[in-house]
Design an enzyme around this catalytic site. Structure first.
Site, PDB file in Angstrom:
ATOM      1  CG  PHE A   1      -0.612   9.187  -3.996  1.00  0.00           C
ATOM      2  CD1 PHE A   1      -0.513   9.605  -2.692  1.00  0.00           C
ATOM      3  CD2 PHE A   1      -0.239  10.068  -5.002  1.00  0.00           C
ATOM      4  CE1 PHE A   1      -0.036  10.857  -2.379  1.00  0.00           C
ATOM      5  CE2 PHE A   1       0.235  11.338  -4.701  1.00  0.00           C
ATOM      6  CZ  PHE A   1       0.341  11.724  -3.397  1.00  0.00           C
ATOM      7  CD  GLU A   2       3.778   5.967  -2.160  1.00  0.00           C
ATOM      8  OE1 GLU A   2       3.817   4.744  -2.036  1.00  0.00           O
ATOM      9  OE2 GLU A   2       4.648   6.630  -2.741  1.00  0.00           O
ATOM     10  N   GLY A   3      -1.210   3.564  -1.177  1.00  0.00           N
ATOM     11  CA  GLY A   3      -2.165   2.802  -0.378  1.00  0.00           C
ATOM     12  C   GLY A   3      -3.246   3.722   0.151  1.00  0.00           C
TER      13      GLY A   3
END
Length: 379
Positions: A362-364
């Site tokens: 997550f968050e890229g």
């Protein structure tokens, strides 16, 4: 172990001590129960908000803590050392507040920020969609301009605090192309807004992650954050900061795994001596410690650049990449230190390993971080 931190002043040292006290009393004693039963820790975020831990990097004029990012991130790390799900949710809340603080009008900031930073309103971040994760430009959720504001229709996915948050930083399409996405401070409950059942995740069980369905939900025009078409600019700016939050979470999780592995290695004996005194095991622990310290150094370097007003996007991606890869390796090695016991739920290290995996995603994803870094190098 207690991490020896290089902090800028006595106020920061006092804040870390306050965080440790709350984390030990409110997080460490509750984490095992809630993670095993997959139940939400009711009232916990109100406690964190009342202590001022949900608005640390924002100005005091809005009720924030006025702390530099390097201090805020070390608070996040301390929380993650006790309970990763709570630390992640705190980071996401801070991320959701970022949109209002950086692009909201003075009226919007005055109206919402004080309650958000005090923890009276808990936020979620709603960018991803079922077919638009890393490719944020492929969003299909639409916000149609009507007389009373905007009607939002579409599906969102992977929302931390989904169904529980009081507001969402929501990104929806108001036009075509990359300049056709806008940002809204959407209410957590509204006619036409429904949430899917919580995802059955590998880890972070105590805080729900859900999908959301927006069926012609009316959102007032006063909830548009920034200008129409600024959405992706706002989202990507927020994600640079959010990636540092996840790097701090990953570092705290890795530190917790290292601490438990070292403690066990000092107690467990084989062939007449502690297993930590066997060179093969001692060297493994040394590599784990080096990985944790490196992860911490990377996120602090990026945070200090942010605090100094310097470009830090590439450094945030490097910190997120290094810290989350380190967390995956350190938690896996911690299971190895425990041997067969590490594969059981009797010890926390198996949970740490499951929790570490999502931090690479997550968050890229870390593949996206490598893309960001490589593009920065090619400029």
């Amino acid at each position: 172990m207690t991490v020896e931190r290089l902090l800028p002043d006595q106020d920061a040292r006092d804040l870390i001590e306050l965080t440790r006290d709350i984390a030990d009393k409110e997080l460490a004693r509750r984490v095992d129960e809630h993670e095993r039963s997959e139940t939400y820790p009711e009232g916990l975020f109100a406690t964190l908000g009342a202590a001022g831990l949900l608005g640390l990097p924002y100005p005091e004029e809005y009720g924030g803590g006025g702390q530099p990012y390097e201090v805020y991130l070390q608070v996040i790390e301390e929380l993650a050392m006790r309970w990763a799900a709570v630390a992640v949710a705190t980071s996401v809340h801070t991320l959701a507040c970022y949109t209002v603080f950086t692009h909201g009008t003075p009226e919007q900031r005055d109206r919402w920020l004080p309650r958000m930073l005090a923890g009276e309103l808990i936020g979620g971040y709603s960018l991803s969609e079922p077919q638009a994760g890393s490719d944020a430009g492929a969003l299909t959720c639409r916000a149609e301009r009507v007389a009373d504001g905007y009607r939002i229709t579409g599906n969102k996915a992977w929302i931390t605090h989904g169904g529980i948050a009081d507001f969402y930083a929501l990104f929806a399409r108001t036009g075509s192309g990359s300049r056709g996405v806008s940002c809204f401070l959407a209410p957590g409950s509204a006619d036409g807004l429904t949430f899917g059942r919580p995802e059955e995740k590998m880890g972070l069980h105590a805080v729900p992650t859900t999908s959301a369905h927006w069926d012609g939900v009316l959102v007032g025009a006063d909830r548009l954050i920034g200008e129409e078409g600024q959405g992706l600019q706002i989202a990507f700016g927020a994600l640079d900061s959010g990636r540092l939050g996840i790097a701090a979470c990953a570092t705290g999780l890795a530190q917790a795994a290292l601490d438990e592995a070292v403690a066990y290695a000092k107690e467990r004996r084989t062939f007449g001596k502690r297993i930590i005194d066997h060179q093969g095991l001692g060297f493994l622990l040394a590599d784990m410690a080096a990985a944790v310290d490196t992860a911490r150094a990377m996120y602090l370097d990026a945070a200090r650049r942010r605090d100094a007003g310097l470009p830090y996007g590439r450094h945030a991606s490097i910190a997120k990449l290094v810290a989350t890869d380190a967390a995956m390796k350190v938690t896996t090695d911690a299971v190895q230190v425990f041997g067969g016991y590490g594969y059981t739920r009797e010890f926390r290290v198996e949970r740490y390993m499951r929790e570490a995996k999502i931090m690479q995603i997550f968050e890229g994803t870390n593949q996206i971080q490598r893309l960001v870094i490589s593009r920065a190098l090619a400029r």
